[in-house]
Design a protein around this motif. Sequence first.
Motif, PDB file in Angstrom:
ATOM      1  N   PRO A  97       0.846  -1.213   0.000  1.00 32.47           N
ATOM      2  CA  PRO A  97       0.000   0.000   0.000  1.00 32.47           C
ATOM      3  C   PRO A  97       0.871   1.249   0.000  1.00 32.47           C
ATOM      4  CG  PRO A  97       0.046  -0.990   2.173  1.00 32.47           C
ATOM      5  CD  PRO A  97       0.719  -1.979   1.271  1.00 32.47           C
ATOM      6  N   SER A  98       0.436   2.295  -0.704  1.00 35.10           N
ATOM      7  CA  SER A  98       1.162   3.574  -0.765  1.00 35.10           C
ATOM      8  C   SER A  98       0.362   4.629  -0.039  1.00 35.10           C
ATOM      9  CB  SER A  98       1.382   3.986  -2.226  1.00 35.10           C
ATOM     10  OG  SER A  98       0.148   4.137  -2.895  1.00 35.10           O
ATOM     11  N   TYR A  99       1.116   5.483   0.631  1.00 39.04           N
ATOM     12  CA  TYR A  99       0.492   6.556   1.404  1.00 39.04           C
ATOM     13  C   TYR A  99       1.108   7.883   0.989  1.00 39.04           C
ATOM     14  CZ  TYR A  99      -0.704   2.508   4.253  1.00 39.04           C
ATOM     15  OH  TYR A  99      -1.150   1.289   4.665  1.00 39.04           O
ATOM     16  N   PRO A 100       0.373   8.937   1.025  1.00 38.17           N
ATOM     17  CA  PRO A 100       0.925  10.254   0.639  1.00 38.17           C
ATOM     18  C   PRO A 100       2.034  10.670   1.604  1.00 38.17           C
ATOM     19  CG  PRO A 100      -1.240  10.520   1.661  1.00 38.17           C
ATOM     20  CD  PRO A 100      -1.039   9.023   1.450  1.00 38.17           C
ATOM     21  N   ALA A 101       3.072  11.425   1.014  1.00 38.12           N
ATOM     22  CA  ALA A 101       4.187  11.892   1.837  1.00 38.12           C
ATOM     23  C   ALA A 101       3.694  12.890   2.856  1.00 38.12           C
ATOM     24  CB  ALA A 101       5.262  12.532   0.937  1.00 38.12           C
ATOM     25  N   LEU A 102       4.371  12.855   3.985  1.00 35.26           N
ATOM     26  CA  LEU A 102       4.037  13.795   5.049  1.00 35.26           C
ATOM     27  C   LEU A 102       4.940  15.027   4.943  1.00 35.26           C
ATOM     28  CD1 LEU A 102       3.679  11.331   8.050  1.00 35.26           C
ATOM     29  CD2 LEU A 102       1.841  12.415   6.723  1.00 35.26           C
ATOM     30  N   PRO A 103       4.379  16.210   5.019  1.00 34.43           N
ATOM     31  CA  PRO A 103       5.230  17.415   4.939  1.00 34.43           C
ATOM     32  C   PRO A 103       6.093  17.569   6.184  1.00 34.43           C
ATOM     33  CG  PRO A 103       2.963  18.022   5.457  1.00 34.43           C
ATOM     34  CD  PRO A 103       2.949  16.536   5.204  1.00 34.43           C
ATOM     35  N   LEU A 104       7.380  17.960   5.919  1.00 28.51           N
ATOM     36  CA  LEU A 104       8.272  18.240   7.047  1.00 28.51           C
ATOM     37  C   LEU A 104       7.973  19.612   7.621  1.00 28.51           C
ATOM     38  CD1 LEU A 104      11.703  16.942   5.675  1.00 28.51           C
ATOM     39  CD2 LEU A 104      10.318  15.923   7.495  1.00 28.51           C
ATOM     40  N   PRO A 105       8.063  19.749   8.897  1.00 26.32           N
ATOM     41  CA  PRO A 105       7.856  21.065   9.493  1.00 26.32           C
ATOM     42  C   PRO A 105       8.899  22.058   8.995  1.00 26.32           C
ATOM     43  CG  PRO A 105       7.736  19.333  11.140  1.00 26.32           C
ATOM     44  CD  PRO A 105       8.233  18.692   9.908  1.00 26.32           C
ATOM     45  N   PRO A 106       8.560  23.348   8.934  1.00 27.43           N
ATOM     46  CA  PRO A 106       9.510  24.356   8.438  1.00 27.43           C
ATOM     47  C   PRO A 106      10.815  24.372   9.201  1.00 27.43           C
ATOM     48  CG  PRO A 106       7.296  25.284   8.560  1.00 27.43           C
ATOM     49  CD  PRO A 106       7.227  23.928   9.215  1.00 27.43           C
ATOM     50  N   VAL A 107      10.815  24.081  10.505  1.00 27.62           N
ATOM     51  CA  VAL A 107      12.045  24.144  11.273  1.00 27.62           C
ATOM     52  C   VAL A 107      13.034  23.087  10.802  1.00 27.62           C
ATOM     53  CG1 VAL A 107      11.141  22.610  13.076  1.00 27.62           C
ATOM     54  CG2 VAL A 107      13.001  24.225  13.618  1.00 27.62           C
ATOM     55  N   ILE A 108      12.518  21.883  10.428  1.00 31.14           N
ATOM     56  CA  ILE A 108      13.414  20.837   9.929  1.00 31.14           C
ATOM     57  C   ILE A 108      13.971  21.240   8.563  1.00 31.14           C
ATOM     58  CG2 ILE A 108      13.554  18.436   9.196  1.00 31.14           C
ATOM     59  CD1 ILE A 108      11.485  17.733  11.273  1.00 31.14           C
ATOM     60  N   THR A 109      13.090  21.744   7.687  1.00 31.20           N
ATOM     61  CA  THR A 109      13.536  22.161   6.347  1.00 31.20           C
ATOM     62  C   THR A 109      14.579  23.265   6.439  1.00 31.20           C
ATOM     63  OG1 THR A 109      11.365  21.587   5.468  1.00 31.20           O
ATOM     64  CG2 THR A 109      12.756  22.992   4.112  1.00 31.20           C
ATOM     65  N   ARG A 110      14.313  24.288   7.278  1.00 30.31           N
ATOM     66  CA  ARG A 110      15.270  25.393   7.422  1.00 30.31           C
ATOM     67  C   ARG A 110      16.597  24.892   7.945  1.00 30.31           C
ATOM     68  NH1 ARG A 110      10.897  28.172   9.756  1.00 30.31           N
ATOM     69  NH2 ARG A 110      11.840  27.855  11.813  1.00 30.31           N
ATOM     70  N   THR A 111      16.547  24.001   8.908  1.00 33.71           N
ATOM     71  CA  THR A 111      17.783  23.481   9.506  1.00 33.71           C
ATOM     72  C   THR A 111      18.616  22.726   8.478  1.00 33.71           C
ATOM     73  OG1 THR A 111      16.732  23.303  11.679  1.00 33.71           O
ATOM     74  CG2 THR A 111      18.733  22.015  11.308  1.00 33.71           C
TER      75      THR A 111
END
Length: 597
Positions: free
Chosen positions: A31-45
Amino acid sequence: MPATQAKPKRKRGARQAAAKPAPAPPPVKLPSYPALPLPPVITRTLNAVSARQLSVAWMECLVLLLAVVPGLWLLQATADWFFDLPWAVRFLLLLMDLAVVGYIVWRFAIVPWRRRLTHTTAALQVEKELPAFRSGLISAVQLSKDRSGVPGGATELVEALIASVAGKLQGLKVSKHVVKTKQLVRFGKIMVAVLLLAMGAAMLAGSKTPVLVQRILLANVPLPKQTIVIPITRDGSVAIGTDIPLSARADGVIPRSGRIEVEYDNGERQDISVNPTAEDESVFTFNLRNVHQPFTYRFVLNDGVSPRFRVDAKAPPVLAKLDALQLYPAYTTLENQVMQMGNLQLLAGSTLQLKGASTQPLESARVVLEGVNEEVELTVAGQEVSGSFQVPKEGLNGISIHLVNEDGVASQDNTLYQVQLVPDAVPQVELLVPPTETMSIVPDVTPTLVYTVRDDFKLQRVELKYEVLLPEALAGDADPAEGEAAGPAVGSVPLPLPESSSAGQPQQYVWNISQITPAPVVGASISYWIEAQDFNDVTGPGIGESQRKSFTIISKEQKQAELLEKLGDIASELENVYNKQKKASETLDSAIRQNQP
């Protein structure tokens, strides 16, 4: 012996059925599930870690360049100062500099940019430097992108993991902890030390620094000594057996004398003393005579030394043959004439075509026109030369052919071909009748003019030119400007062309003066002459004139009185002649009587 058992035979269809593999089971579709968005703090880091690592690498590249290039140039300038490195050595050193710079740019700028961190590799870098995350950050990044095979009920666990990692990153300067700058600081210290050393050396060298930098960049300038030798003559070629001047200029401390180091190809060496010229004490010149082999040379003036230059001694080109063809102008109707090279008789305005060959392949050739200070470039094709020039109207007294071979060696002792310039003379016109310069006539007379016209070739026109000057009493009718006298009325009458221009046969023309404009009146004066023009459209046209004569218009009464006066003068002369003859006869008779016995 026991009997051999016969093997049972299988049918062909059964054998093929046994070799065929069993079908593979169908793949299990996870089964495939949609990707979960990373919080902005993780992306910025993660972005900050990637950007900092790239910027630190680029700063290391810049600092290394600022340390390596001045250091290399300092070493090269020092070696050049003490050993006067040849251009080829400086070229190799500059190539090495470029290679080192290229490696640094590749290693510390291009490679880090090509291998810049992604979110996954940045998370691994953080996990490596900060073990406190315990693989939570990398797990959060990977599980947020690919959740295949994860049970549906585990989504809450992934979200909780991501939220936990995001909470740990709040307020942390992760990029500073992860990306170290120890190597950048070490490179910076080296850069500061090298720059300080280079600046100190540059200040110590003073005005010599720009010259040394120019030499590093392969400029062909002399070393900055007390005396800088600036070459005037450089590499060249000279014809065997001729002289060549060698010159250089001294800048800075001007010595009273210098020397030239000459080394011939056969190993012979000469040290020639050279003195400054009388015109400029900074210029040193020596005329090396009778060169028979190649050599190298350089000037040594005080502590300054020029680069070494080479002069090749080569055989000069020689004109092996030369043909000439004189093309006469079209108006002469003469046929083109092949000229024998020697003393040339050339018609002014004609064209002389030249075609010759040299003993060597040529770079250029020109014909020098002696007497008019002109040169005409010739066309060169290997050893062949060709070209033409128009014979000038005057001044030309000779021509010579100057050659330059492919090595830049010019021909020597060029033959001078003498030229006798034949001008196209203007038409010769002579007015024979009336014989006197002035004559008085009545208005209705038709005087006969007798003239001759002669030209080298063909006449274009012959005209009777005249000017009528009215008497002062009638000149006012012309309404001249105040303070100006009335000018003469000018006119012309076309005359027939003679059958032969060169014969000069007398021609007659009966001039009806009453038909000219303005009509002549008593008291008017008519000045007249014969004018002829040839067909010379190259150096001409040639226009010839006869001497000017004049008629004075008088009345019939005045003409009769003039004739009577002339008759009286003639009678007086006849009487004087008669009296002289009579007196001579009487003297003769008296002498005869006295001598009789």
